[in-house]
Design an enzyme around this catalytic site. Structure first.
Site, PDB file in Angstrom:
ATOM      1  N   GLU A  38      75.666   0.251  47.383  1.00 58.32           N
ATOM      2  CA  GLU A  38      74.875   1.243  46.625  1.00 58.32           C
ATOM      3  C   GLU A  38      73.840   1.928  47.513  1.00 58.32           C
ATOM      4  O   GLU A  38      73.610   3.131  47.398  1.00 58.32           O
ATOM      5  CB  GLU A  38      74.174   0.595  45.426  1.00 58.32           C
ATOM      6  CG  GLU A  38      75.077   0.319  44.220  1.00 58.32           C
ATOM      7  CD  GLU A  38      75.919  -0.935  44.343  1.00 58.32           C
ATOM      8  OE1 GLU A  38      75.741  -1.675  45.342  1.00 58.32           O
ATOM      9  OE2 GLU A  38      76.755  -1.196  43.451  1.00 58.32           O
ATOM     10  N   ALA A  57      71.862   1.524  40.719  1.00 63.72           N
ATOM     11  CA  ALA A  57      72.120   0.087  40.552  1.00 63.72           C
ATOM     12  C   ALA A  57      72.834  -0.199  39.232  1.00 63.72           C
ATOM     13  O   ALA A  57      73.426  -1.255  39.053  1.00 63.72           O
ATOM     14  CB  ALA A  57      70.813  -0.696  40.620  1.00 63.72           C
ATOM     15  N   TRP A  69      73.583  -3.809  45.061  1.00 63.28           N
ATOM     16  CA  TRP A  69      72.356  -3.580  44.289  1.00 63.28           C
ATOM     17  C   TRP A  69      72.794  -3.448  42.836  1.00 63.28           C
ATOM     18  O   TRP A  69      73.604  -2.567  42.523  1.00 63.28           O
ATOM     19  CB  TRP A  69      71.667  -2.279  44.699  1.00 63.28           C
ATOM     20  CG  TRP A  69      71.110  -2.219  46.096  1.00 63.28           C
ATOM     21  CD1 TRP A  69      71.195  -3.171  47.065  1.00 63.28           C
ATOM     22  CD2 TRP A  69      70.376  -1.120  46.676  1.00 63.28           C
ATOM     23  NE1 TRP A  69      70.573  -2.733  48.211  1.00 63.28           N
ATOM     24  CE2 TRP A  69      70.055  -1.477  48.001  1.00 63.28           C
ATOM     25  CE3 TRP A  69      69.960   0.124  46.212  1.00 63.28           C
ATOM     26  CZ2 TRP A  69      69.348  -0.637  48.857  1.00 63.28           C
ATOM     27  CZ3 TRP A  69      69.262   0.961  47.071  1.00 63.28           C
ATOM     28  CH2 TRP A  69      68.941   0.577  48.372  1.00 63.28           C
ATOM     29  N   GLU A  71      70.338  -7.598  23.101  1.00 63.95           N
ATOM     30  CA  GLU A  71      71.223  -6.903  24.040  1.00 63.95           C
ATOM     31  C   GLU A  71      71.416  -5.438  23.676  1.00 63.95           C
ATOM     32  O   GLU A  71      71.019  -4.996  22.588  1.00 63.95           O
ATOM     33  CB  GLU A  71      72.572  -7.633  24.087  1.00 63.95           C
ATOM     34  CG  GLU A  71      72.425  -9.010  24.712  1.00 63.95           C
ATOM     35  CD  GLU A  71      73.693  -9.859  24.620  1.00 63.95           C
ATOM     36  OE1 GLU A  71      74.707  -9.385  24.059  1.00 63.95           O
ATOM     37  OE2 GLU A  71      73.650 -10.992  25.114  1.00 63.95           O
TER      38      GLU A  71
HETATM   39  C1  LIG Z   1      68.627  -0.962  32.058  1.00 66.07           C
HETATM   40  C2  LIG Z   1      69.894  -1.645  32.445  1.00 66.07           C
HETATM   41  C3  LIG Z   1      70.023  -2.996  32.215  1.00 66.07           C
HETATM   42  C4  LIG Z   1      71.185  -3.656  32.568  1.00 66.07           C
HETATM   43  N1  LIG Z   1      71.263  -4.983  32.330  1.00 66.07           N
HETATM   44  C5  LIG Z   1      72.384  -5.637  32.642  1.00 66.07           C
HETATM   45  C6  LIG Z   1      72.477  -7.028  32.400  1.00 66.07           C
HETATM   46  O1  LIG Z   1      71.532  -7.662  31.948  1.00 66.07           O
HETATM   47  N2  LIG Z   1      73.641  -7.649  32.687  1.00 66.07           N
HETATM   48  C7  LIG Z   1      74.698  -6.960  33.208  1.00 66.07           C
HETATM   49  O2  LIG Z   1      75.730  -7.566  33.429  1.00 66.07           O
HETATM   50  N3  LIG Z   1      74.643  -5.646  33.470  1.00 66.07           N
HETATM   51  C8  LIG Z   1      73.498  -4.975  33.197  1.00 66.07           C
HETATM   52  N4  LIG Z   1      73.426  -3.637  33.455  1.00 66.07           N
HETATM   53  C9  LIG Z   1      74.604  -2.939  33.990  1.00 66.07           C
HETATM   54  C10 LIG Z   1      74.875  -3.233  35.437  1.00 66.07           C
HETATM   55  O3  LIG Z   1      73.719  -3.048  36.219  1.00 66.07           O
HETATM   56  C11 LIG Z   1      75.980  -2.323  35.953  1.00 66.07           C
HETATM   57  O4  LIG Z   1      77.134  -2.451  35.184  1.00 66.07           O
HETATM   58  C12 LIG Z   1      76.323  -2.604  37.385  1.00 66.07           C
HETATM   59  O5  LIG Z   1      77.236  -1.623  37.804  1.00 66.07           O
HETATM   60  C13 LIG Z   1      76.960  -3.962  37.518  1.00 66.07           C
HETATM   61  O6  LIG Z   1      77.016  -4.297  38.830  1.00 66.07           O
HETATM   62  P1  LIG Z   1      78.284  -4.102  39.775  1.00 66.07           P
HETATM   63  O7  LIG Z   1      78.698  -2.655  39.731  1.00 66.07           O
HETATM   64  O8  LIG Z   1      77.641  -4.430  41.037  1.00 66.07           O
HETATM   65  O9  LIG Z   1      79.344  -5.032  39.303  1.00 66.07           O
HETATM   66  C14 LIG Z   1      72.258  -2.945  33.153  1.00 66.07           C
HETATM   67  C15 LIG Z   1      72.133  -1.590  33.410  1.00 66.07           C
HETATM   68  C16 LIG Z   1      70.960  -0.942  33.070  1.00 66.07           C
HETATM   69  C17 LIG Z   1      70.813   0.512  33.365  1.00 66.07           C
END
Ligand SMILES: Cc1cc2nc3c(=O)[nH]c(=O)nc-3n(C[C@H](O)[C@H](O)[C@H](O)COP(=O)(O)O)c2cc1C
Length: 400
Positions: free
Chosen positions: A139, A129, A76, A188
């Site tokens: 998750e 997430a 997630w 971003e």
């Molecule tokens: C509001 C919000 C927006 C996010 N947008 C992105 C995004 O667009 N791209 C991205 O790579 N991570 C984004 N993240 C961070 C990832 O969700 C986070 O690093 C997550 O742990 C990545 O997934 P993984 O742990 O499964 O590798 C965002 C987090 C939040 C709270």
């Protein structure tokens, strides 16, 4: 609760005993079901967020769910996605992230990756997430473990993925292996839009959509602090790193990612009464451990302070960096992996995801002064603790 306390609590997440989600027959997200041409994503109230954005962003705060072909690892994660057409979405798949690793497994067997995009999930689900849990951890199971209660999930209409039953809108489909569509740019979390250039990303083809009656579609307006990348994500990254540093036995007191730093600074305070005497070696070891961790992969700059500084107090932090950091004690480590969304990178560095990362040692160098001439804080806090206590205990009696 103060920021570092939240981080401290949340740092325990990877240590809970996981409880798998509980599959239920139905849920709020199944109140309306759409398939085929009934689905028209362009009718959703998807805003054009920033000047310079390349399109309308259907996902900024929802979670993507994807699983490995054997179904054992279910990820997630929040990841941005741009509207492409009535039934197509431009999904960003970053190879170093868990969804990228899962996508690679589907690519290996030549099959499109089933996905579910859940818009409008419970706040705790959006929080987890965004947490960089170690790869392979589910998750959904850690959410259950955290609350000591399973998350209720329902099966998708057109694939085997399970989604939180309380979700407002669920968009199901298949991520293409070959078909690419333009995505970006998008404002971003660093606070900028790199105008004018889109990238080609996998086309996420929609096969079904279900939603609650009168669903609510939350949104994160990424950009100049403060927004959810700096609150939700920053707290989660800091928590995941604190877990790693504690496990490795560093004398860590508090960890925080100041909101104002747009997730570019990780600040850690260490015990002033620590046994280690070599401050440079300690700051270097902590910095390297941060950079090697999954949460730390997003962090370009580490700041190490003594624990009289509250990492979430921006005034104290600026004072510490200005007055305790000697430029000679800055350690710049070149040719490191760098998260390409870090703001100040050159075009080349963004493309290669390689740059310098840095550790600012702000541990007080005052112990190097001769006994009796060592600086103390020029404020009330500079007085011996017993004297401070005496004054505070008698404050009312003094007539104040
Ligand atoms: C509001 C919000 C927006 C996010 N947008 C992105 C995004 O667009 N791209 C991205 O790579 N991570 C984004 N993240 C961070 C990832 O969700 C986070 O690093 C997550 O742990 C990545 O997934 P993984 O742990 O499964 O590798 C965002 C987090 C939040 C709270």
């Amino acid at each position: 609760m103060a920021g570092p306390k939240l981080v401290e609590e949340w740092s325990g997440l990877p240590d809970v005993t996981p409880i798998p989600p509980r599959q239920v027959e139905t849920g709020a997200c199944k109140e309306n079901k759409l398939s085929g041409e009934e689905i028209d994503l362009t009718k959703l109230p998807i805003p054009w967020i920033h000047y310079g954005d390349g399109g309308r962003y259907i996902n900024t705060y929802g979670i993507f769910i994807a699983a490995t072909p054997d179904g054992k690892w279910v990820n997630w994660a929040i990841s941005r996605a741009m509207l492409d057409g009535p039934r197509t979405i431009a999904g960003v798949v970053i190879p170093t992230q868990d969804m990228g690793k899962i996508y690679a497994q589907w690519k290996e067997i030549g099959k499109e990756m089933p996905f579910a995009l859940c818009l409008g999930v419970d706040p705790a689900i959006a929080m987890i997430a965004g947490y960089p849990l170690p790869s392979g951890m589910n998750e959904g199971e850690y959410m259950g473990g955290w609350y000591q209660e399973p998350v209720d999930v329902v099966k998708c209409e057109t694939n085997d993925l399970l989604v939180p039953a309380s979700t407002e809108i669920v968009i199901e489909g298949l991520a293409s292996l070959d078909e690419k569509v333009p995505e970006g740019p998008m404002g971003e979390y660093g606070g900028y839009v790199w105008c004018g250039k889109s990238q080609q990303v996998p086309c996420f083809k929609v096969t079904a959509m279900t939603h609650r009656d009168d669903p609510i579609m939350p949104l994160c307006v990424a950009g100049v602090p403060t927004e959810e990348n700096h609150t939700n994500w920053g707290i989660s990254i800091a928590a995941s790193i604190q877990n790693v540093l504690r496990r490795q036995g560093f004398p860590v007191k508090e960890c925080f990612i100041p909101m104002e730093s747009a997730a570019h600074w990780f600040v850690v305070s260490v015990d002033r009464n620590r046994e280690e005497t070599d401050d440079d070696a300690l700051a270097l070891a902590i910095g390297k451990a941060v950079f090697a961790s999954k949460g730390g992969s997003y962090i370009p700059k580490v700041i190490v302070v003594d624990d009289d500084v509250d990492p979430s107090n921006i005034g104290q932090l600026v004072w510490a960096i200005a007055t305790r950091h000697h430029p000679d004690r800055r350690v710049a480590i070149p040719d490191q992996y760098i998260f390409p969304l870090v703001a100040y990178l050159s075009q080349e560095e963004k493309k290669d995801a390689v740059s310098t990362r840095v550790i600012y040692n702000c541990l007080t160098p005052f112990h190097t002064w001769p006994e009796g001439r060592r600086p103390v804080e020029a404020s009330f806090r500079g007085y011996p603790e017993e004297l401070q206590k005496k004054v505070l205990d008698n404050w009312k009696e003094y007539g104040f």
